[in-house]
Scaffold this motif. Structure first.
Motif, PDB file in Angstrom:
ATOM      1  N   GLN A  75       0.837  -1.216   0.000  1.00 45.78           N
ATOM      2  CA  GLN A  75       0.000   0.000   0.000  1.00 45.78           C
ATOM      3  C   GLN A  75       0.867   1.259   0.000  1.00 45.78           C
ATOM      4  N   GLN A  76       1.923   1.220   0.844  1.00 47.26           N
ATOM      5  CA  GLN A  76       2.774   2.405   0.983  1.00 47.26           C
ATOM      6  C   GLN A  76       3.526   2.693  -0.313  1.00 47.26           C
ATOM      7  N   SER A  77       4.048   1.652  -0.958  1.00 46.55           N
ATOM      8  CA  SER A  77       4.833   1.936  -2.162  1.00 46.55           C
ATOM      9  C   SER A  77       3.929   2.404  -3.305  1.00 46.55           C
ATOM     10  N   ALA A 100      -3.477   4.348  10.134  1.00 41.12           N
ATOM     11  CA  ALA A 100      -2.126   4.456   9.567  1.00 41.12           C
ATOM     12  C   ALA A 100      -1.668   5.907   9.667  1.00 41.12           C
ATOM     13  N   TRP A 101      -1.916   6.519  10.817  1.00 40.47           N
ATOM     14  CA  TRP A 101      -1.712   7.966  10.938  1.00 40.47           C
ATOM     15  C   TRP A 101      -0.252   8.359  10.926  1.00 40.47           C
ATOM     16  N   ALA A 106       4.191  11.182   8.105  1.00 34.99           N
ATOM     17  CA  ALA A 106       5.537  11.096   7.527  1.00 34.99           C
ATOM     18  C   ALA A 106       5.486  11.389   6.026  1.00 34.99           C
ATOM     19  N   LEU A 107       4.467  10.851   5.350  1.00 31.73           N
ATOM     20  CA  LEU A 107       4.327  11.097   3.911  1.00 31.73           C
ATOM     21  C   LEU A 107       4.061  12.570   3.637  1.00 31.73           C
ATOM     22  N   HIS A 111       6.112  14.478   0.933  1.00 30.76           N
ATOM     23  CA  HIS A 111       5.515  14.477  -0.418  1.00 30.76           C
ATOM     24  C   HIS A 111       4.522  15.579  -0.713  1.00 30.76           C
ATOM     25  N   GLN A 112       4.061  16.347   0.288  1.00 33.22           N
ATOM     26  CA  GLN A 112       2.952  17.250  -0.034  1.00 33.22           C
ATOM     27  C   GLN A 112       3.421  18.468  -0.825  1.00 33.22           C
ATOM     28  N   VAL A 113       2.944  18.605  -2.073  1.00 29.49           N
ATOM     29  CA  VAL A 113       3.197  19.820  -2.847  1.00 29.49           C
ATOM     30  C   VAL A 113       1.899  20.443  -3.356  1.00 29.49           C
TER      31      VAL A 113
END
Ligand SMILES: [Zn+2]
Length: 204
Positions: A75-77, A100-101, A106-107, A111-113
């Motif tokens: 799921q993560q990948s 899965a908080w 962490a993501l 990753h947030q743009v």
């Protein structure tokens, strides 16, 4: 009054909606994504083509679900690959997160743009931490029928509030009205704010 529905699986009249792609007619505003329950990297090339459709307004719903679907590693990948596509194609992201908080936070750092929207927000325990992040919180019928959520409704920063019906029977008008009666808001004020938020994310 225009009603904005940020995440639904059914297209109804009298609303501006982001419909989940499999349920959307062509040219309807929609979101495309690989749901965590069906995470499979073989689906990524088709997703990238889907994201290029002019009516595709968001990547979603994507995320992590510890209770259902393939292993968290898979799921993560698949999620990380999708977040790279969202960045490349400048798409906001609609998230489904279940138990899965830590991985979500962490993501977010990595990753947030584009704008991130947590759909179906109904987790009072995560609220203080979520307030520290720039995520939009979308409220739907499940949260409105959860008494533990009611004290939080007035505490969500208005600039980060969205409303949705998800796969439920209630109409978006009902979500607006129920939110107003629980939070003691004026419907005209709420609808103006939701419109501003929706347009800030998805454009006119
Ligand atoms: Zn959904």
């Amino acid at each position: 009054m225009v009603f904005y529905n940020v995440h639904t699986h059914r297209l109804r009249s009298h609303e501006v909606a982001i419909v989940q792609a499999v349920d959307a007619p062509l040219n309807q505003f929609h979101s495309s994504g690989i749901h965590p329950w069906f995470a499979d990297s073989a689906l990524l090339p088709a997703l990238e083509i889907a994201l290029e459709h002019p009516a595709c307004k968001a990547l979603g719903e994507v995320g992590l679900d510890r209770l259902k679907g393939p292993s968290m590693e898979i799921q993560q990948s698949v999620l990380e690959e999708q977040l790279c596509l969202a960045a490349k194609h400048h798409k906001p992201v609609i998230f489904h997160i279940v138990q899965a908080w830590e991985a979500f936070y962490a993501l977010q750092n990595a990753h947030q743009v584009t704008p991130w929207i947590l759909h179906g927000f109904n987790q009072p325990k995560q609220f203080p931490r979520l307030l520290e992040t720039p995520v939009y919180l979308s409220i739907g019928p499940s949260a409105l029928s959860n008494p533990a959520m009611h004290p939080l409704l007035t505490k969500i920063p208005l600039k980060r509030l969205l409303l949705e019906t998800d796969d439920k029977d209630e109409e978006i008008q009902w979500v607006y009205q129920r939110f107003c009666s629980l939070a003691g808001f004026d419907l005209a004020v709420l609808s103006q704010q939701i419109e501003q938020n929706f347009l800030a994310i998805f454009g006119p």
